[in-house]
Scaffold this active site. Structure first.
Site, short mmCIF file in Angstrom:
data_model
loop_
_atom_site.label_atom_id
_atom_site.label_comp_id
_atom_site.label_asym_id
_atom_site.label_seq_id
_atom_site.Cartn_x
_atom_site.Cartn_y
_atom_site.Cartn_z
CE1 TYR A 1 -4.22 -2.45 0.07
CE2 TYR A 1 -2.25 -3.55 1.29
CZ TYR A 1 -4.02 -3.14 0.98
OH TYR A 1 -4.83 -4.72 1.15
CG HIS A 2 4.80 1.69 0.57
ND1 HIS A 2 5.41 0.95 1.37
CD2 HIS A 2 3.79 1.85 1.86
CE1 HIS A 2 5.73 0.99 2.07
NE2 HIS A 2 4.51 1.99 2.84
N PRO A 3 1.33 3.24 -3.53
CG PRO A 3 -0.90 3.39 -3.22
CD PRO A 3 0.47 2.75 -2.72
#
Length: 448
Positions: A362-364
């Site tokens: 969840y690091h876009p």
């Protein structure tokens, strides 16, 4: 990357500005600070201590994750306050939530940004309690919806790839490569270790980190390409809820992880720090309530797989140190469905497993890329203003040209802190000019 005022010297003060570090031995460091809104603390545990002991056997050093050198092992520095999560909302929003010039609309979804004929923002349209509503603005709009929603809202508002917007019948205000350059950090769930008896590893959080260099990393050794997360649990540790959360099929869970249901376990999660693969975000529809298409394009570059495999081999060596052998744990070797034809722990097995079972950290980032005017792929300028329109900025992870070599939380807070100063400085200058040119008409700008 030719972005003015974006070098280390210009941004490092904004990392420190927000920090309130509660660890006495970190407070004297040049890389830490006290007094900010965001509380930072370490939480040592048996697993984190073991990781620090293991690094000695492997020749790595004990590091401060936010210090001068990144390569090595470390206890995680978390956004914690008195044992509980100190989220960005708790840190920054709660202290100011009662200010009279701040209005927070809960359960509201922005539909699009509104513009006049001069391509200047006039407001936003949003949905709340089933009703469409509009907020008008006099100065500017700041879009901070993240690397998925920010490009979606820009495209819905007519800012994006011309051919894509025309295909959906959306009038084009500014032809920009919005939604391209999607980058993310991925983890394969591979290295689970089972413990025969009940042990001390009972908490669900990540407790220790390591940044290591695969054989593909920069030869200098100071730019690691793999991050290890040491987790004192596994997918089996919380019944079936974790498997549901990450979208694991029942057949896979029942085959691989259900047999661990009554066993203690721990996990090493190897994370690919600098992926060469990138994806894109596009609209499915003109309807803002329909989620966009997210095409992450993971592992389209073979080297991304090769780096992870080498990192896995290093992780296997970590688990074989005396520091970890004292847990009496062993690698959990039940093979993933679809990979049974490969011998366990071979490179062929790891590649199959990586492609079968990898999930996002969840690091876009990257979908509204910051760049100078001569960069045809840039969406915002170094002051985060959207090219081709007036009165609109994007301030979130989507503006990163390339993904950072670590977690994205603190860098995004830095982006917000720096953007705040940029905006205040610009409006102070405009306020001065207006007052100077029109002494009879005093214009006051609230800068908070």
């Amino acid at each position: 990357m030719d972005n003015t005022n974006r070098n280390y010297e210009k941004v490092s003060p904004y990392f420190l500005k927000s920090e309130d570090n509660r660890n006495p031995y970190s407070q004297k460091s040049l890389y830490h600070k006290t007094g900010g809104y965001l509380t930072i603390q370490e939480s040592p545990s048996p697993l984190s201590i073991a990781s620090l002991q293991a690094r000695q056997e492997l020749g790595y050093k004990n590091r401060d994750i936010n210090g001068e050198n990144q390569t090595g092992f470390m206890i995680i520095q978390g956004t914690n306050r008195r044992g509980r999560l100190c989220s960005s909302a708790k840190a920054f929003l709660w202290p100011v939530k009662n200010r009279p010039n701040l209005h927070i609309a809960m359960k509201a979804q922005v539909l699009k940004v509104l513009f006049n004929a001069d391509k200047r923002t006039t407001g936003i349209e949003f949905l709340r309690d089933g009703l469409k509503q509009t907020v008008r603005v006099r100065r500017e709009i700041i879009l901070s919806a993240g690397a998925i929603n920010s490009p979606q809202l820009l495209m819905l508002s007519g800012i994006g790839p011309k051919e894509h917007l025309e295909e959906l019948g959306i009038p084009v205000l500014s032809d920009l490569r919005v939604g391209d350059n999607l980058q993310d950090h991925t983890l394969p769930i591979l290295l689970n270790y089972a413990i025969n008896n009940k042990g001390p590893l009972t908490t669900p959080r990540i407790e220790a980190l390591a940044f290591i260099n695969s054989k593909y990393a920069d030869p200098s050794g100071v730019y690691p390409d793999i991050q290890f997360h040491f987790l004192p649990s596994s997918i089996n540790s919380d019944g079936e809820s974790v498997s549901k959360f990450i979208g694991l099929r029942d057949s896979v869970y029942n085959t691989v992880f259900k047999p661990l249901k009554n066993a203690d376990s721990w996990t090493i999660l190897p994370l690919l720090l600098k992926p060469k693969s990138s994806g894109w975000v596009r609209l499915k529809s003109r309807n803002p309530l329909i989620h966009p298409d997210i095409i992450p394009n993971y592992f389209s570059h073979k080297e991304d797989v090769d780096v992870l495999i080498d990192g896995i081999q290093i992780a296997m060596a970590v688990s074989n140190t005396s520091a970890f052998r004292r847990f009496n744990s062993r690698p959990y070797s039940i093979k993933l469905p679809g990979c049974q034809r490969f011998p366990f722990a071979t490179n062929e097995y790891w590649e199959c497993a990586i492609r079968q079972f990898t999930f996002t950290m969840y690091h876009p980032v990257g979908t509204c890329k910051m760049g100078p005017r001569n960069d045809p792929t840039a969406v915002v300028d170094p002051k985060l203003r959207v090219y081709g329109v007036k009165g609109l900025r994007v301030v979130d992870a989507s503006i990163m040209p390339t993904i950072v070599n670590g977690n994205t939380n603190a860098p995004v807070i830095m982006i917000g802190e720096k953007a705040s100063d940029i905006i205040k400085e610009e409006w102070k200058k405009k306020n001065f000019i207006n007052n100077f040119n029109s002494p009879a008409r005093i214009i006051t700008y609230n800068l908070h």
